[in-house]
Design a protein around this motif. Structure first.
Motif, PDB file in Angstrom:
ATOM      1  N   GLU A   1      68.379  95.291   0.586  1.00 23.40           N
ATOM      2  CA  GLU A   1      66.922  95.224   0.608  1.00 23.40           C
ATOM      3  C   GLU A   1      66.309  95.987  -0.556  1.00 23.40           C
ATOM      4  O   GLU A   1      65.359  95.523  -1.189  1.00 23.40           O
ATOM      5  CB  GLU A   1      66.403  95.777   1.928  1.00 23.40           C
ATOM      6  CG  GLU A   1      66.656  94.856   3.094  1.00 23.40           C
ATOM      7  CD  GLU A   1      66.118  95.415   4.398  1.00 23.40           C
ATOM      8  OE1 GLU A   1      66.007  96.654   4.525  1.00 23.40           O
ATOM      9  OE2 GLU A   1      65.821  94.612   5.280  1.00 23.40           O
ATOM     10  N   VAL A   2      66.838  97.164  -0.858  1.00 28.12           N
ATOM     11  CA  VAL A   2      66.302  97.961  -1.952  1.00 28.12           C
ATOM     12  C   VAL A   2      66.555  97.273  -3.286  1.00 28.12           C
ATOM     13  O   VAL A   2      65.694  97.282  -4.167  1.00 28.12           O
ATOM     14  CB  VAL A   2      66.896  99.388  -1.918  1.00 28.12           C
ATOM     15  CG1 VAL A   2      66.571 100.151  -3.177  1.00 28.12           C
ATOM     16  CG2 VAL A   2      66.387 100.132  -0.696  1.00 28.12           C
ATOM     17  N   ARG A   3      67.725  96.638  -3.433  1.00 25.42           N
ATOM     18  CA  ARG A   3      68.044  95.928  -4.671  1.00 25.42           C
ATOM     19  C   ARG A   3      67.009  94.829  -4.935  1.00 25.42           C
ATOM     20  O   ARG A   3      66.565  94.637  -6.067  1.00 25.42           O
ATOM     21  CB  ARG A   3      69.448  95.330  -4.564  1.00 25.42           C
ATOM     22  CG  ARG A   3      70.039  94.931  -5.882  1.00 25.42           C
ATOM     23  CD  ARG A   3      71.490  94.484  -5.735  1.00 25.42           C
ATOM     24  NE  ARG A   3      72.342  95.619  -5.373  1.00 25.42           N
ATOM     25  CZ  ARG A   3      73.212  95.623  -4.378  1.00 25.42           C
ATOM     26  NH1 ARG A   3      73.383  94.565  -3.638  1.00 25.42           N
ATOM     27  NH2 ARG A   3      73.944  96.692  -4.126  1.00 25.42           N
ATOM     28  N   GLN A   4      66.604  94.109  -3.879  1.00 27.82           N
ATOM     29  CA  GLN A   4      65.614  93.046  -4.033  1.00 27.82           C
ATOM     30  C   GLN A   4      64.268  93.629  -4.457  1.00 27.82           C
ATOM     31  O   GLN A   4      63.597  93.093  -5.340  1.00 27.82           O
ATOM     32  CB  GLN A   4      65.479  92.288  -2.714  1.00 27.82           C
ATOM     33  CG  GLN A   4      64.548  91.109  -2.769  1.00 27.82           C
ATOM     34  CD  GLN A   4      64.478  90.403  -1.426  1.00 27.82           C
ATOM     35  OE1 GLN A   4      64.852  90.943  -0.399  1.00 27.82           O
ATOM     36  NE2 GLN A   4      63.988  89.187  -1.442  1.00 27.82           N
ATOM     37  N   ASP A   5      63.866  94.752  -3.842  1.00 31.32           N
ATOM     38  CA  ASP A   5      62.591  95.361  -4.199  1.00 31.32           C
ATOM     39  C   ASP A   5      62.630  95.986  -5.589  1.00 31.32           C
ATOM     40  O   ASP A   5      61.625  95.992  -6.297  1.00 31.32           O
ATOM     41  CB  ASP A   5      62.199  96.416  -3.157  1.00 31.32           C
ATOM     42  CG  ASP A   5      61.732  95.775  -1.860  1.00 31.32           C
ATOM     43  OD1 ASP A   5      61.337  94.597  -1.895  1.00 31.32           O
ATOM     44  OD2 ASP A   5      61.762  96.456  -0.823  1.00 31.32           O
ATOM     45  N   VAL A   6      63.776  96.511  -5.988  1.00 37.11           N
ATOM     46  CA  VAL A   6      63.903  97.066  -7.334  1.00 37.11           C
ATOM     47  C   VAL A   6      63.753  95.956  -8.369  1.00 37.11           C
ATOM     48  O   VAL A   6      63.127  96.146  -9.412  1.00 37.11           O
ATOM     49  CB  VAL A   6      65.247  97.810  -7.494  1.00 37.11           C
ATOM     50  CG1 VAL A   6      65.555  98.104  -8.946  1.00 37.11           C
ATOM     51  CG2 VAL A   6      65.226  99.099  -6.692  1.00 37.11           C
ATOM     52  N   LYS A   7      64.285  94.784  -8.072  1.00 37.11           N
ATOM     53  CA  LYS A   7      64.151  93.647  -8.988  1.00 37.11           C
ATOM     54  C   LYS A   7      62.681  93.276  -9.151  1.00 37.11           C
ATOM     55  O   LYS A   7      62.205  93.039 -10.259  1.00 37.11           O
ATOM     56  CB  LYS A   7      64.956  92.462  -8.460  1.00 37.11           C
ATOM     57  CG  LYS A   7      64.933  91.259  -9.369  1.00 37.11           C
ATOM     58  CD  LYS A   7      65.770  90.139  -8.817  1.00 37.11           C
ATOM     59  CE  LYS A   7      65.711  88.909  -9.695  1.00 37.11           C
ATOM     60  NZ  LYS A   7      66.473  87.792  -9.127  1.00 37.11           N
ATOM     61  N   ARG A   8      61.949  93.234  -8.018  1.00 34.30           N
ATOM     62  CA  ARG A   8      60.512  92.931  -8.097  1.00 34.30           C
ATOM     63  C   ARG A   8      59.775  94.001  -8.896  1.00 34.30           C
ATOM     64  O   ARG A   8      58.879  93.702  -9.690  1.00 34.30           O
ATOM     65  CB  ARG A   8      59.919  92.834  -6.697  1.00 34.30           C
ATOM     66  CG  ARG A   8      60.316  91.594  -5.958  1.00 34.30           C
ATOM     67  CD  ARG A   8      59.651  91.536  -4.607  1.00 34.30           C
ATOM     68  NE  ARG A   8      60.128  90.397  -3.844  1.00 34.30           N
ATOM     69  CZ  ARG A   8      60.307  90.399  -2.548  1.00 34.30           C
ATOM     70  NH1 ARG A   8      60.042  91.465  -1.839  1.00 34.30           N
ATOM     71  NH2 ARG A   8      60.742  89.311  -1.927  1.00 34.30           N
ATOM     72  N   GLY A   9      60.144  95.262  -8.660  1.00 34.80           N
ATOM     73  CA  GLY A   9      59.512  96.351  -9.394  1.00 34.80           C
ATOM     74  C   GLY A   9      59.811  96.285 -10.879  1.00 34.80           C
ATOM     75  O   GLY A   9      58.958  96.592 -11.709  1.00 34.80           O
ATOM     76  N   ALA A  10      61.029  95.887 -11.210  1.00 28.37           N
ATOM     77  CA  ALA A  10      61.401  95.768 -12.621  1.00 28.37           C
ATOM     78  C   ALA A  10      60.600  94.657 -13.304  1.00 28.37           C
ATOM     79  O   ALA A  10      60.167  94.809 -14.451  1.00 28.37           O
ATOM     80  CB  ALA A  10      62.893  95.508 -12.753  1.00 28.37           C
ATOM     81  N   ILE A  11      60.405  93.559 -12.595  1.00 24.80           N
ATOM     82  CA  ILE A  11      59.610  92.465 -13.169  1.00 24.80           C
ATOM     83  C   ILE A  11      58.165  92.912 -13.376  1.00 24.80           C
ATOM     84  O   ILE A  11      57.555  92.652 -14.412  1.00 24.80           O
ATOM     85  CB  ILE A  11      59.687  91.210 -12.277  1.00 24.80           C
ATOM     86  CG1 ILE A  11      61.100  90.628 -12.318  1.00 24.80           C
ATOM     87  CG2 ILE A  11      58.664  90.167 -12.704  1.00 24.80           C
ATOM     88  CD1 ILE A  11      61.339  89.518 -11.314  1.00 24.80           C
ATOM     89  N   GLY A  12      57.618  93.627 -12.379  1.00 23.60           N
ATOM     90  CA  GLY A  12      56.255  94.148 -12.513  1.00 23.60           C
ATOM     91  C   GLY A  12      56.138  95.147 -13.647  1.00 23.60           C
ATOM     92  O   GLY A  12      55.170  95.125 -14.417  1.00 23.60           O
ATOM     93  N   SER A  13      57.129  96.025 -13.754  1.00 23.27           N
ATOM     94  CA  SER A  13      57.124  97.001 -14.847  1.00 23.27           C
ATOM     95  C   SER A  13      57.247  96.312 -16.196  1.00 23.27           C
ATOM     96  O   SER A  13      56.604  96.719 -17.171  1.00 23.27           O
ATOM     97  CB  SER A  13      58.283  97.989 -14.681  1.00 23.27           C
ATOM     98  OG  SER A  13      58.137  98.723 -13.512  1.00 23.27           O
TER      99      SER A  13
END
Length: 175
Positions: free
Chosen positions: A40-52
């Motif tokens: 779950e955290v890996r998926q959210d980190v990916k979204r955060g990376a795209i936003g960043s």
């Protein structure tokens, strides 16, 4: 699991075997919950990376290309017959609008980040089950007597070690 004698309901299993089985099950449960949290955290980190990345792209766009492109565009508009000052204002407004669109995309990506809800629910459920679990009451019996009844060779060694944890000796002798 085809062996009918190898399940938790079998009364012929020793205390050590039961403790080992419980430990293995608890370890597997903890490892599974950690794996779920990681996913779950890996998926959210990916979204955060795209936003960043979107915010970084907007910043880079504003910082490095604005001076070069704004001069080129302003002088291009000025060549069409508009005043130089108005040409620069039009170009600056276009870059600000483009940066706002990219920042909006970044904000939308960040809003999609959620806490690992499945892992939290699973951990709460496990904690609730473990809080309700009560240890099996055991009569107070000397460790050496238990070891001697089991026929273990540790009986002599445990008797000579006063002050050590007798429960760990019992668990070792029954495995």
């Amino acid at each position: 699991m085809s062996d009918p004698g190898n399940y938790a309901g079998n009364t012929d299993r020793s205390i050590g075997q039961l403790v080992a089985a419980a430990t293995a099950e608890m370890s597997a449960l903890v490892h599974d919950e950690i794996a779920l949290a990681k996913a779950e955290v890996r998926q959210d980190v990916k979204r955060g990376a795209i936003g960043s990345g979107a915010f970084a792209a907007a910043g880079v766009l504003l910082f490095f290309t604005m001076p070069m492109l704004s001069f080129a565009a302003a002088y291009g508009i000025h060549n069409l017959g508009l005043g130089l000052a108005w040409s620069f204002l039009i170009v600056a407004g276009a870059f600000i609008l483009l940066a706002a669109v990219i920042a909006f995309i970044g904000v939308r990506k960040f809003k999609k980040i959620k806490p690992p809800e499945k892992s939290i629910a699973s951990a709460k459920q496990t904690a609730a089950v473990l809080q309700n679990a009560k240890p099996h009451p055991r009569p107070s019996v000397e460790a050496a007597a238990i070891i001697e009844r089991s026929g273990s060779s540790l009986a002599k060694g445990v008797e000579g070690r006063a002050g050590r944890d007798n429960a760990s000796a019992v668990a070792r002798s029954s495995t």
